[in-house]
Design a protein around this motif. Structure first.
Motif, PDB file in Angstrom:
ATOM      1  N   ARG A   1       8.298  39.983   8.796  1.00 58.59           N
ATOM      2  CA  ARG A   1       8.023  38.548   8.643  1.00 58.59           C
ATOM      3  C   ARG A   1       8.167  38.186   7.159  1.00 58.59           C
ATOM      4  N   ALA A   2       8.897  37.132   6.891  1.00 58.99           N
ATOM      5  CA  ALA A   2       9.116  36.692   5.516  1.00 58.99           C
ATOM      6  C   ALA A   2       7.790  36.254   4.890  1.00 58.99           C
ATOM      7  N   PRO A   3       7.599  36.544   3.606  1.00 53.61           N
ATOM      8  CA  PRO A   3       6.368  36.119   2.937  1.00 53.61           C
ATOM      9  C   PRO A   3       6.119  34.613   3.059  1.00 53.61           C
ATOM     10  N   GLU A   4       7.168  33.812   3.005  1.00 54.50           N
ATOM     11  CA  GLU A   4       7.010  32.364   3.121  1.00 54.50           C
ATOM     12  C   GLU A   4       6.459  31.987   4.496  1.00 54.50           C
ATOM     13  N   GLN A   5       6.964  32.659   5.540  1.00 52.07           N
ATOM     14  CA  GLN A   5       6.465  32.387   6.892  1.00 52.07           C
ATOM     15  C   GLN A   5       5.013  32.827   7.015  1.00 52.07           C
ATOM     16  N   ALA A   6       4.677  33.973   6.425  1.00 53.08           N
ATOM     17  CA  ALA A   6       3.292  34.443   6.449  1.00 53.08           C
ATOM     18  C   ALA A   6       2.376  33.451   5.733  1.00 53.08           C
ATOM     19  N   MET A   7       2.847  32.883   4.632  1.00 55.29           N
ATOM     20  CA  MET A   7       2.051  31.871   3.918  1.00 55.29           C
ATOM     21  C   MET A   7       1.813  30.653   4.806  1.00 55.29           C
TER      22      MET A   7
END
Length: 87
Positions: A67-73
């Motif tokens: 999962r991309a860090p941006e999506q996790a954020m």
């Protein structure tokens, strides 16, 4: 600082001021999304069977692999917002 980063940091601050403590599954979700957003995919070896807490944390984080860090954020922000009392 990006708008997403600023909203994420605000959500992190708000997570520490929730009126009610979330259940353990929700706490694991908060932890894993935070770790994925700030550190990327789970690293290191899985904690041993007798280390229940850290093993559960690692497993929850490992489930977010890729999962991309941006999506996790974004997911973290949405989760914290859902836990806040609605006015």
């Amino acid at each position: 600082m990006s708008d997403l980063q600023a909203r994420f940091e605000q959500a992190v601050a708000e997570s520490k001021q929730l009126s009610a403590k979330p259940d353990n599954q929700t706490l694991l979700k908060i932890y894993s999304l935070f770790k994925q957003a700030t550190s990327g995919d789970a690293s290191g070896s899985r904690p041993g069977f007798s280390d229940f807490v850290n093993r559960a944390k690692w497993d929850a984080w490992h489930e977010l692999k890729g999962r991309a860090p941006e999506q996790a954020m974004n997911d973290y922000i949405a989760l914290i917002q859902s836990l806040k009392p609605q006015a």
